[in-house]
Each structure stands twice: as C-alpha cells, then as structure tokens.
Design an enzyme around this catalytic site. Structure first.
Site, PDB file in Angstrom:
ATOM      1  N   PRO A 101      30.842  -2.670  12.884  1.00 50.95           N
ATOM      2  CG  PRO A 101      31.231  -4.947  13.293  1.00 50.95           C
ATOM      3  CD  PRO A 101      30.525  -3.734  13.853  1.00 50.95           C
ATOM      4  CG  ASP A 147      23.185   9.786  10.033  1.00 45.58           C
ATOM      5  OD1 ASP A 147      23.842  10.549  10.759  1.00 45.58           O
ATOM      6  OD2 ASP A 147      23.181   9.862   8.785  1.00 45.58           O
ATOM      7  N   GLY A 148      22.275   5.525  11.670  1.00 49.91           N
ATOM      8  CA  GLY A 148      21.416   4.496  12.248  1.00 49.91           C
ATOM      9  C   GLY A 148      21.845   4.080  13.649  1.00 49.91           C
ATOM     10  CB  SER A 203      26.691   4.031   3.358  1.00 49.28           C
ATOM     11  OG  SER A 203      25.630   3.381   4.015  1.00 49.28           O
ATOM     12  NE  ARG A 222      24.508  -1.654   4.763  1.00 49.22           N
ATOM     13  CZ  ARG A 222      23.884  -0.772   5.519  1.00 49.22           C
ATOM     14  NH1 ARG A 222      24.565   0.145   6.137  1.00 49.22           N
ATOM     15  NH2 ARG A 222      22.590  -0.832   5.685  1.00 49.22           N
ATOM     16  N   GLY A 255      16.935   7.819   8.717  1.00 44.60           N
ATOM     17  CA  GLY A 255      17.439   6.875   7.726  1.00 44.60           C
ATOM     18  C   GLY A 255      17.039   5.427   7.945  1.00 44.60           C
TER      19      GLY A 255
HETATM   20  P1  ADP Z   1      25.028   2.794   7.519  1.00 48.28           P
HETATM   21  O1  ADP Z   1      25.153   4.263   7.348  1.00 48.28           O
HETATM   22  O2  ADP Z   1      26.080   2.077   6.771  1.00 48.28           O
HETATM   23  O3  ADP Z   1      23.646   2.345   7.211  1.00 48.28           O
HETATM   24  P2  ADP Z   1      24.277   2.576  10.297  1.00 48.28           P
HETATM   25  O4  ADP Z   1      24.984   3.061  11.478  1.00 48.28           O
HETATM   26  O5  ADP Z   1      23.092   3.370   9.869  1.00 48.28           O
HETATM   27  O6  ADP Z   1      25.305   2.479   9.065  1.00 48.28           O
HETATM   28  O7  ADP Z   1      23.893   1.065  10.582  1.00 48.28           O
HETATM   29  C1  ADP Z   1      22.926   0.386   9.862  1.00 48.28           C
HETATM   30  C2  ADP Z   1      22.225  -0.645  10.752  1.00 48.28           C
HETATM   31  O8  ADP Z   1      23.108  -1.671  11.147  1.00 48.28           O
HETATM   32  C3  ADP Z   1      21.687  -0.073  12.033  1.00 48.28           C
HETATM   33  O9  ADP Z   1      20.278  -0.160  12.001  1.00 48.28           O
HETATM   34  C4  ADP Z   1      22.228  -0.962  13.141  1.00 48.28           C
HETATM   35  O10 ADP Z   1      21.227  -1.346  14.044  1.00 48.28           O
HETATM   36  C5  ADP Z   1      22.691  -2.184  12.408  1.00 48.28           C
HETATM   37  N1  ADP Z   1      23.830  -2.896  13.047  1.00 48.28           N
HETATM   38  C6  ADP Z   1      24.587  -2.508  14.088  1.00 48.28           C
HETATM   39  N2  ADP Z   1      25.569  -3.415  14.321  1.00 48.28           N
HETATM   40  C7  ADP Z   1      25.427  -4.390  13.404  1.00 48.28           C
HETATM   41  C8  ADP Z   1      26.139  -5.605  13.108  1.00 48.28           C
HETATM   42  N3  ADP Z   1      27.213  -5.988  13.814  1.00 48.28           N
HETATM   43  N4  ADP Z   1      25.706  -6.344  12.066  1.00 48.28           N
HETATM   44  C9  ADP Z   1      24.659  -5.969  11.326  1.00 48.28           C
HETATM   45  N5  ADP Z   1      23.943  -4.839  11.551  1.00 48.28           N
HETATM   46  C10 ADP Z   1      24.321  -4.060  12.582  1.00 48.28           C
HETATM   47 MG    MG Z   2      21.970   3.865   8.047  1.00 52.04          MG
END
Ligand code: ADP
Ligand code: MG
Length: 379
Positions: A20, A78-79, A109, A182, A357
């Site tokens: 989220p 992608d994370g 993002s 972000r 990433g």
């Molecule tokens: P973005 O493209 O926005 O960076 P990602 O899917 O890459 O999105 O997620 C970024 C990071 O957020 C990942 O490393 C993941 O482990 C972490 N993450 C997942 N769930 C949560 C959460 N509920 N709160 C904070 N971070 C989270």
């Molecule tokens: Mg990411």
C-alpha cells in the site's frame, strides 16, 4: 518448445501481494477501482495480501502452501517482486515453486518489468493508469512464458536472484537518492537525474565479463586430444555434490577470490560513471535502455560509461534513452555488450549498488544468467 508457454486455468485463483506504500500510495485504491472489475470479467478470483512492512511478502511466499493459487500477482513496484522471487528461491521446493506463473501489476514508482512486458507485448508506450490497464489485460488473457533470472553473488557471501538488473554509479544513485520523492511517482527519476548530474562522480573498479560472442568465435580451437574442452565457457563442477533442493550452481563463475578465466574480457579502463547490467528492455517507464532484450534471451545486456564524459553528453544520452536511441549517438564513453556473466570489483566501497532497484552495500559482485528459471504473465 513445450515448456516455453502456458495459459492459466479458468476459473483461476490469484494471490495478490500488494504494497500500500508503493508509488504515490494509491496501489490499493487502483487495485479496487481498475484491476478487480477486469479480473472478475475474466473469471479470475483474487485474495489480497496487503504487506505491512519490508520483507513481509518474502516471508509470505517462502512459507505459503502454493497449491491453492494458480498465479502470484504483485501489485507494487519492482522491489516487491524482487522479494517474491527471492522468497520462492529460499524454499526447499524452489524448482517446483518457480513454475508458479508470476504477474506484475504496476503500483510502484519504479515499474520497469511492467513497462518491459508492455513493450514486448507490442503495446504503445504508456504509463500510469494505462500501463496498469494493459498489464491487467495481460493477466486476464492468462498467457505466460519463461523468464531468465540472474544469480548475483557478493564478496560477503550473499546471493540474490534478480529479474531486472544490477547497477553501480550514476543510475543507481538516482534510484536510491530519489526514494525521498516517491510521492512524485515516476517523475522522481527525472528530478533525481538532474540532481545527480550536478554532483557527477567517478567510480573506480575493475569490470570483467564473458561475452555472448566468445562462445561463437572459435578463437580458441578445441584440442582433439588431451583434456576435454571447456564448452560454452562452463567451469567444470564437482560431480554428484548437489543435494536435492540445493540452488542452481553458477557454472560460469569462479569464486570471487580467483581471477576470471582467460576467455573473459577485462575492461582496460577502471574509472566509470556507471555500470549497469540489465536483462529487461526498460529500466523505468521512460527508460528504454536495452531495446533488444527479451524475457528469455539468455542474455545480460551490459552497459558501462567511462569517466570523462561531459554533463551535456550524459544528459543527451539520458534523453535519448527515453526513446531507446542512445546507442545511435555513438558516444565513445558508452559501451554496450551482451554477456552471459560479469564481475565488478570496486576499488573502494564507494557509491550505491542496486539489485532490481533495491540498495546493496558496495562490494565485489559477480553474476551469471540462469535461462528460463521462472514464469511470468506476458500477454
Ligand atoms: P516502489 O516502486 O514505489 O519503490 P516497491 O515495490 O519497489 O515500490 O517497494 C519498495 C519497498 O517497500 C520494498 O523494498 C518493500 O520491501 C517495501 N515494503 C513493502 N511493504 C511495505 C509497507 N507496508 N510499508 C513500507 N514498506 C513496504
Ligand atoms: Mg522500488
């Protein structure tokens, strides 16, 4: 071949792992407004697992009974998919688990794999809601194919399985420095690029690689007598030592402490602005870095930029990269070579390294491609 493609059963039950906090924080709203109605039409039922913290999805898929799901869907950047892939690879039954078709729906993002799949499927270049709609449509159709993964090993003994790319220097700095923006969505990378251009840095290290062409060249004729030739650059592995369930061996890589084999190429220059090993076409929705890349081309597309490039040229290259025309500029500082394996040894631990990433401490790293290790919905 028969294993290359498949189709999801109907009705079909998907486990959706949704972050989220990803992107500008609208993933859950977008899922309910855009994705769910389309999936309902296609007879795809969903169970949504909302992640509460980093590593949550990793633990979920590592311990999950996967037989109840026909596909694992990641609605994030992608994370989160990186967590899912590595969580699956930690399972004793990883070989079976990796047959579960994975699907990426862009909610983050950084949505490089979603942009790449949209491009492979032949759709027009789109972003945001339109990219989400295209990727949801691909899930509705239910066609999947195999995807290569790259095994990365670090000097401190870590091992990762990566589907997108490994980077050091300029682009990785932008990726990590711009995390604080972000809320801007993918525009965070534009702002980050301009900021990093202002404080352009040089990274020192040694880069070596096994070019794809080395296997076809025949520069080293195979002896008719004597020891068996090393085919395809594979390093002989001790036989019969792989326990059931053990991870796939990196047959192209000597241990990091040992020199690379003689048929590898060592880059003579040791000062770089960036090194990026990418295995998909897109590095972001607006960065078409490796236009020739495909899901299972068996290739790592290795780019490196030597120090001495001017800021203006670097900016020109990045603008051209939005259309994938950067190599047409024939910039002498930018090199591109398709490889099977690479090694990067930073002289000092400076700058960020990234895997798909996500940030990594700077240390010697090497990687090799593992063709067709997982499956992904691809249209
Ligand atoms: P973005 O493209 O926005 O960076 P990602 O899917 O890459 O999105 O997620 C970024 C990071 O957020 C990942 O490393 C993941 O482990 C972490 N993450 C997942 N769930 C949560 C959460 N509920 N709160 C904070 N971070 C989270
Ligand atoms: Mg990411």
């Amino acid at each position: 071949d028969g294993d290359s493609y498949g189709v999801l059963p109907r009705p079909c039950h998907a486990l959706v792992l949704l972050n989220p906090q990803s992107g500008s924080g609208r993933a859950l709203d977008d899922f309910q407004a855009v994705v769910q109605p389309m999936l309902a039409e296609a007879d795809i039922a969903t169970t949504v697992f909302v992640t509460e913290r980093a590593h949550h999805a990793h633990e979920k898929v590592r311990d999950e009974d996967l037989s109840q799901w026909d596909t694992l869907v990641v609605m994030s950047g992608d994370g989160l998919l990186f967590e899912v892939v590595n969580g699956l690879m930690e399972r004793p039954d990883w070989r079976e688990a990796m047959k579960k078709p994975l699907c990426i729906l862009p909610g983050g993002s950084g949505n490089a794999l979603a942009a790449s799949i949209n491009y492979y499927a032949g759709y027009d270049h789109v972003a945001k809601k339109k990219l989400l709609t295209n990727c949801t449509f691909i899930l509705c159709k239910g066609l999947y194919t195999q995807m290569d993964l790259v095994s990365l090993s670090t000097a401190s003994g870590k091992r990762f399985f990566s589907f997108l790319g490994f980077g050091w220097g300029f682009i990785s700095d932008v990726d990590i420095d711009s995390e604080k923006y972000r809320w801007l969505g993918s525009a965070r990378f534009t702002l980050g690029t301009l900021q990093c251009l202002a404080k352009l840095r040089v990274y020192q290290g040694r880069l070596s690689y096994l070019p794809v062409a080395a296997e076809q060249g025949g520069s080293a004729p195979a002896p008719r007598d004597g020891p068996a030739p090393v085919t395809n650059g594979h390093i002989p592995q001790p036989a019969g030592t792989a326990a059931p369930g053990s991870l796939p061996p990196d047959s192209l890589l000597p241990p990091l402490g040992q020199p690379v084999p003689a048929h590898w190429t060592v880059v003579p220059e040791e000062e770089f602005v960036l090194v990026y090993a990418i295995y998909q076409s897109h590095l972001g929705t607006n960065l078409l870095m490796a236009p020739a890349a495909r899901l299972h081309d068996g290739c790592i597309h290795l780019f490196y930029m030597k120090a001495g490039i001017s800021r203006v040229t670097l900016l020109k290259l990045f603008l051209a990269m939005s259309r994938g025309t950067h190599l047409d500029l024939n910039c002498p500082h930018l090199s591109y070579v398709p490889v099977r394996a690479f090694r990067l040894e930073p002289r000092v631990p400076a700058g960020v390294m990234t895997v798909d990433g996500e940030a990594l401490a700077c240390e010697p790293v090497q990687g090799q491609v593992h063709p067709r290790l997982c499956r992904v919905l691809s249209g």
